[in-house]
Design a protein around this motif. Sequence first.
Motif, PDB file in Angstrom:
ATOM      1  N   UNK A 151       0.802  -1.227   0.000  1.00  0.00           N
ATOM      2  CA  UNK A 151       0.000   0.000   0.000  1.00  0.00           C
ATOM      3  C   UNK A 151       0.832   1.274   0.000  1.00  0.00           C
ATOM      4  N   UNK A 152       2.129   1.171   0.232  1.00  0.00           N
ATOM      5  CA  UNK A 152       2.960   2.364   0.245  1.00  0.00           C
ATOM      6  C   UNK A 152       3.406   2.829  -1.124  1.00  0.00           C
ATOM      7  N   UNK A 153       3.123   2.058  -2.180  1.00  0.00           N
ATOM      8  CA  UNK A 153       3.581   2.386  -3.538  1.00  0.00           C
ATOM      9  C   UNK A 153       2.393   2.306  -4.487  1.00  0.00           C
ATOM     10  N   UNK A 154       1.828   3.420  -4.962  1.00  0.00           N
ATOM     11  CA  UNK A 154       2.085   4.809  -4.540  1.00  0.00           C
ATOM     12  C   UNK A 154       1.256   5.154  -3.309  1.00  0.00           C
ATOM     13  N   UNK A 155       1.402   6.358  -2.825  1.00  0.00           N
ATOM     14  CA  UNK A 155       0.706   6.771  -1.612  1.00  0.00           C
ATOM     15  C   UNK A 155      -0.757   7.089  -1.915  1.00  0.00           C
ATOM     16  N   UNK A 156      -1.661   6.668  -1.018  1.00  0.00           N
ATOM     17  CA  UNK A 156      -3.096   6.913  -1.136  1.00  0.00           C
ATOM     18  C   UNK A 156      -3.650   7.235   0.242  1.00  0.00           C
ATOM     19  N   UNK A 157      -4.895   7.634   0.272  1.00  0.00           N
ATOM     20  CA  UNK A 157      -5.595   7.928   1.520  1.00  0.00           C
ATOM     21  C   UNK A 157      -6.339   6.674   1.961  1.00  0.00           C
ATOM     22  N   UNK A 158      -5.600   5.772   2.617  1.00  0.00           N
ATOM     23  CA  UNK A 158      -6.171   4.483   3.001  1.00  0.00           C
ATOM     24  C   UNK A 158      -6.963   4.531   4.304  1.00  0.00           C
ATOM     25  N   UNK A 159      -6.849   5.570   5.080  1.00  0.00           N
ATOM     26  CA  UNK A 159      -7.568   5.632   6.346  1.00  0.00           C
ATOM     27  C   UNK A 159      -6.817   4.915   7.448  1.00  0.00           C
ATOM     28  N   UNK A 160      -7.547   4.568   8.515  1.00  0.00           N
ATOM     29  CA  UNK A 160      -6.930   3.938   9.688  1.00  0.00           C
ATOM     30  C   UNK A 160      -7.319   2.480   9.870  1.00  0.00           C
ATOM     31  N   UNK A 161      -8.325   2.006   9.125  1.00  0.00           N
ATOM     32  CA  UNK A 161      -8.769   0.625   9.271  1.00  0.00           C
ATOM     33  C   UNK A 161      -8.747  -0.058   7.905  1.00  0.00           C
ATOM     34  N   UNK A 162      -8.423  -1.367   7.900  1.00  0.00           N
ATOM     35  CA  UNK A 162      -8.418  -2.079   6.609  1.00  0.00           C
ATOM     36  C   UNK A 162      -9.828  -2.271   6.065  1.00  0.00           C
ATOM     37  N   UNK A 163      -9.880  -2.547   4.768  1.00  0.00           N
ATOM     38  CA  UNK A 163     -11.169  -2.747   4.098  1.00  0.00           C
ATOM     39  C   UNK A 163     -11.815  -4.042   4.590  1.00  0.00           C
ATOM     40  N   UNK A 164     -13.085  -3.954   4.985  1.00  0.00           N
ATOM     41  CA  UNK A 164     -13.805  -5.120   5.495  1.00  0.00           C
ATOM     42  C   UNK A 164     -14.597  -5.763   4.369  1.00  0.00           C
ATOM     43  N   UNK A 165     -14.633  -7.069   4.362  1.00  0.00           N
ATOM     44  CA  UNK A 165     -15.363  -7.808   3.334  1.00  0.00           C
ATOM     45  C   UNK A 165     -14.831  -9.224   3.234  1.00  0.00           C
ATOM     46  N   UNK A 166     -15.740 -10.157   3.024  1.00  0.00           N
ATOM     47  CA  UNK A 166     -15.346 -11.558   2.939  1.00  0.00           C
ATOM     48  C   UNK A 166     -14.595 -11.814   1.646  1.00  0.00           C
ATOM     49  N   UNK A 167     -13.453 -12.495   1.741  1.00  0.00           N
ATOM     50  CA  UNK A 167     -12.629 -12.815   0.578  1.00  0.00           C
ATOM     51  C   UNK A 167     -12.615 -14.318   0.363  1.00  0.00           C
ATOM     52  N   UNK A 168     -12.596 -14.727  -0.902  1.00  0.00           N
ATOM     53  CA  UNK A 168     -12.457 -16.149  -1.257  1.00  0.00           C
ATOM     54  C   UNK A 168     -11.350 -16.283  -2.296  1.00  0.00           C
ATOM     55  N   UNK A 169     -10.763 -17.465  -2.370  1.00  0.00           N
ATOM     56  CA  UNK A 169      -9.694 -17.707  -3.331  1.00  0.00           C
ATOM     57  C   UNK A 169     -10.269 -17.667  -4.747  1.00  0.00           C
ATOM     58  N   UNK A 170      -9.650 -16.946  -5.682  1.00  0.00           N
ATOM     59  CA  UNK A 170     -10.218 -16.873  -7.044  1.00  0.00           C
ATOM     60  C   UNK A 170     -10.376 -18.226  -7.703  1.00  0.00           C
ATOM     61  N   UNK A 171      -9.474 -19.184  -7.417  1.00  0.00           N
ATOM     62  CA  UNK A 171      -9.593 -20.497  -8.038  1.00  0.00           C
ATOM     63  C   UNK A 171     -10.847 -21.235  -7.589  1.00  0.00           C
ATOM     64  N   UNK A 172     -11.387 -20.884  -6.413  1.00  0.00           N
ATOM     65  CA  UNK A 172     -12.602 -21.543  -5.909  1.00  0.00           C
ATOM     66  C   UNK A 172     -13.865 -20.938  -6.484  1.00  0.00           C
ATOM     67  N   UNK A 173     -13.740 -19.764  -7.123  1.00  0.00           N
ATOM     68  CA  UNK A 173     -14.923 -19.121  -7.709  1.00  0.00           C
ATOM     69  C   UNK A 173     -15.092 -19.579  -9.141  1.00  0.00           C
TER      70      UNK A 173
END
Length: 253
Positions: free
Chosen positions: A230-252
């Motif tokens: 996330x440090x390359x390049x710089x963005x306004x990411x806030x203080x908390x990570x993005x929330x959301x359920x993730x699944x492996x692409x191969x399983x989709x």
Amino acid sequence: RVLDLMDIDFLRLAQADTDSMHKTLVWNLSQNVDRTTGSGAAGICPCLTPSMVPFVTNRGGPLVGVEALSLQGIPVEDLLLTRESEGQMSDLAGNAMTTTVVGACMLSALLLMKDELVKHGDTVKEGLAKEEAKRKSAAGKNLGNKAQQLSAGGAAGAQGAVGKVAGAEDLKEKNLVLCSVIDKTCKSFGDLRKQAIGASRMCVCEAQTGIAREIWKCADCGHTACGVCKGRPEHNYGTKPHSGERIVPAAFT
């Protein structure tokens, strides 16, 4: 060397009473001075190569990757170019064939051969019709001969043997299933969309078999990256990570 080459090209055109600063010329600054560089006429781009350094004279700057793709006739507005670097796009443009030139060649070939293509199509249709007639004629003769040889008991035996033919169950009528794999956990379009979002690539380090643990999302532009990238390049990411359920692409699927 590059600055010297630009000065020499400028003086070459100045001898011909042409000011390169007011003409759209594309110079290849990766070539030597003794070689022909740049476009031969104003407004015409030379052949693009992966390792070239194209310089636009009236703008005073190089061609960027998206512009190089556009010059090759590639519809950049239909492409999702978000994680590709300038070098990667320049390599893609340099290794690509100009689509407008290829399209013109294909159109010319079709116009010249249209009569031959029509004749060939008629010949193929006649041949297929003859083969179909021969097949139906042969099938009718064989069926008639077998029907004459069968007795009442023989016909009943032939009907019973139909169920013993391998693959007979494939001839039964079934509902058409467009998806090769039916996921029982996906019951609606909303669930399918949710799984697709969870399997989407959100960082350059992700692949089909692995996903990042924490994903950060920029509040200004929506760019996503993992905690390492996330440090390359710089963005306004806030203080908390993005929330959301993730699944492996191969399983989709």
